[in-house]
Write an enzyme that holds these catalytic residues in place. Structure first.
Site: not given
Ligand code: NAD
Length: 254
Positions: A72, A105-106, A121, A132, A154, A191, A217, A219
């Site tokens: 990803r 998260v991109d 996120h 740690c 660690c 989206g 959107n 949908e």
């Protein structure tokens, strides 16, 4: 989609809005070539979330989870922001205070220049040690160890800096998002399937606060019935047209 005509009531709310929230989900990055989780052709049609995006999955099979995130990460590194990200960034000049709350998260909002950004996120750009908490660049971690999570000094394992199913959202970030949603006059939901909680609860907060709600959107979502305006079109087409309409409304002489 060539042009968006704002209905009269929405036009009034757009004209007077001071505080605006844009709540974005995976659909906004679809036209950058990144898969959504749900909806037609989404990642979950091919993979089961419980096998990959949970702390239990990472404990059971860290190599598999790490390799999926490495894949990803590579897809995101090769992707570019699309006209939807650009239109959202453009809205910063239109409203006095605008905040982008993303479930993505991109980092594409960041890359296109959105400055007031909350990443609910987390981000694929960072990895952190599951023991740690030490943080490091995800690209470097993958380059060092593409097939398995690198081991920290660690003894812990590095994991992607994203929030997995069953984990809490970063507390301060979520509080800021809730405050923004509960005090905005205009809320754009773009989206997102609006099914992942607690993030989706932001729409409820904005509704209770009396904000004007707009959904982008193709949908319907569980919140479509609450919307003051729904644009059933891909974000890369609908958001530039919506930003144009908002500019015309706020700057009538241009
Ligand atoms: P989701 O996958 O649940 O829903 C995506 C939504 O986008 C669907 O409702 C779909 O109808 C809509 N959509 C599809 N193509 C679209 C387009 N061109 N324009 C506008 N909408 C379109 O996504 P979500 O609601 O963001 O779910 C949340 C989870 O998905 C988050 O945890 C997030 O971290 C994760 N996720 C992120 C990315 C990313 O960062 N790019 C990608 C996949 C999943």
């Amino acid at each position: 989609m060539t042009a968006v005509e704002l209905p009269g009531a929405v036009r009034e709310r757009v004209r007077s809005a001071e505080r605006v929230v844009v709540f974005s989900g995976a659909g906004v990055s679809r036209e950058s070539g990144l898969d959504t989780f749900r909806g037609a052709g989404g990642l979950w049609e091919r993979m089961r979330p419980e096998e990959l995006a949970t702390p239990e999955a990472f404990r059971a099979d860290p190599e598999k989870v790490w390799q999926w995130y490495a894949w990803r990460y590579q897809r995101v590194a090769e992707a570019s922001p699309n006209p939807a990200h650009q239109a959202i960034a453009r809205l910063e000049a239109v409203f006095p205070f605008i905040i982008v709350v993303t479930q993505n998260v991109d980092s594409l909002h960041r890359r296109v220049g959105s400055r007031n950004l909350l990443e609910l996120h987390g981000s694929l750009a960072r990895a952190f040690c599951n023991r740690c908490g030490r943080s490091r660049d995800m690209g470097e971690a993958i380059a060092e160890s593409p097939g398995a999570p690198p081991i920290c000094t660690c003894g812990g394992k590095f994991r992607p800096g994203v929030v997995w199913f069953g984990e809490s959202l970063p507390e301060e970030t979520f509080e800021q998002a809730c405050e923004a949603a509960a005090s905005c006059e205009l809320f754009l939901s773009a989206g997102t399937s609006a099914t992942v909680y607690p993030a989706a609860g932001l729409i409820e907060l904005a509704h209770r606060a009396g904000a004007c709600l707009i959904e982008i959107n193709p949908e319907p979502t569980p919140f479509s019935g609450l919307m003051d305006l729904r644009l059933a079109a891909p974000a890369g087409e609908a958001l530039p047209a919506l930003a144009d309409a908002m500019e015309r409304c706020r700057w009538p002489t241009t």
